[in-house]
Design a protein around this motif. Structure first.
Motif, short mmCIF file in Angstrom:
data_model
loop_
_atom_site.label_atom_id
_atom_site.label_comp_id
_atom_site.label_asym_id
_atom_site.label_seq_id
_atom_site.Cartn_x
_atom_site.Cartn_y
_atom_site.Cartn_z
N LYS A 227 -7.92 0.13 0.03
CA LYS A 227 -7.79 -1.26 -0.75
C LYS A 227 -7.09 -2.21 -0.19
O LYS A 227 -7.49 -3.58 0.45
CB LYS A 227 -6.72 -1.10 -1.89
N VAL A 228 -5.83 -1.87 0.69
CA VAL A 228 -4.96 -2.91 1.81
C VAL A 228 -6.03 -3.36 2.46
O VAL A 228 -5.52 -4.45 2.54
CB VAL A 228 -3.59 -2.60 1.89
N ALA B 106 0.98 -1.10 -0.04
CA ALA B 106 0.31 0.07 0.02
C ALA B 106 0.38 1.17 0.15
O ALA B 106 2.05 2.02 0.30
CB ALA B 106 -0.35 0.01 0.97
N ASP B 107 0.60 2.05 -0.76
CA ASP B 107 1.08 3.13 -0.95
C ASP B 107 0.77 3.81 0.64
O ASP B 107 -1.20 4.92 0.27
CB ASP B 107 0.83 4.38 -1.63
N ASN C 171 -6.96 5.82 -0.68
CA ASN C 171 -7.55 4.89 -1.41
C ASN C 171 -6.75 3.75 -1.80
O ASN C 171 -7.27 2.28 -1.38
CB ASN C 171 -7.92 5.03 -2.86
N SER C 172 -5.32 3.97 -1.27
CA SER C 172 -4.83 2.21 -1.70
C SER C 172 -4.54 1.94 -0.08
O SER C 172 -5.00 0.70 -0.14
CB SER C 172 -3.28 2.65 -1.35
N CYS D 94 -1.75 7.91 0.71
CA CYS D 94 -2.37 7.44 -0.14
C CYS D 94 -4.06 7.39 0.27
O CYS D 94 -4.21 5.72 0.23
CB CYS D 94 -2.45 6.94 -1.43
#
Length: 193
Positions: free
Chosen positions: A14-15, A4-5, A10-11, A8
């Motif tokens: 997502k993770v 993951a970033d 959204n990142s 960010c």
């Protein structure tokens, strides 16, 4: 391997979803916040831009990642008792360089203003989380893993990652309520704030 970033949103979301699919109803027992960057910057060299960049990655991102994973940590905490990684824990990778009491002990730290300051702020996040999440049964500590030969630690570091891992795992395994909110090193020794 999930990545993951951490700066960010959204990142991070997502993770969290990916981890939730893996852990299911059991939740997440241990979150290790270990993202970090460093820029050499003495008092004469430090800039506001460098400070903000390091602070965003080394401090703010750790708090945002923790907030995102809290539902999974709380889910795990509800399934057990006591405090520790067996139940639910947040491990913030800090640094000896963050110790305000040891500022003068190592001249090398004077060349890393942004890193030191961001990690000191991360230690305060640890203390706040430890207090806020105690009633949920979620333990939180800051951990100095040692000066390691990593991309950030460089090849001058005295230890390889493989040397530190057994000590770190041993410390994580022994964590209990009395360590909640503490600042420890990779051998389990308490470090001064």
């Amino acid at each position: 391997l999930l990545s993951a970033d951490v700066v960010c949103e959204n990142s991070i979301k997502k993770v969290v979803k990916e981890v939730e699919e893996i852990v299911g109803d059991k939740g997440l027992n241990c979150l290790i916040n270990n993202a970090g960057i460093n820029v050499l910057a003495s008092l004469e060299e430090v800039t506001a831009e460098t400070m903000l960049t390091i602070y965003e990655t080394n401090t703010v991102a750790q708090l945002m990642v923790t907030k995102a994973f809290l539902p999974l940590l709380r889910k795990a905490a509800q399934l057990s008792t006591g405090m520790g990684c067996h139940r639910a824990a947040i491990i913030n990778m800090s640094s000896l360089a963050a110790s305000m009491q040891l500022v003068q002990a190592n001249e090398m730290f004077l060349k890393v203003y942004p890193y030191r300051i961001a990690k000191t702020a991360l230690n305060m996040i640890t203390r706040c989380l430890a207090a806020d999440l105690k009633s949920d049964g979620i333990l939180c500590i800051s951990l100095h893993p040692g000066w390691l030969q990593t991309d950030m630690g460089g090849n001058m570091a005295p230890m390889q990652v493989q040397e530190a891992i057994p000590g770190i795992l041993s410390v994580l395994d022994r964590l209990g309520e009395k360590e909640n909110g503490s600042f420890l090193d990779w051998q389990g020794e308490t470090l001064p704030w």
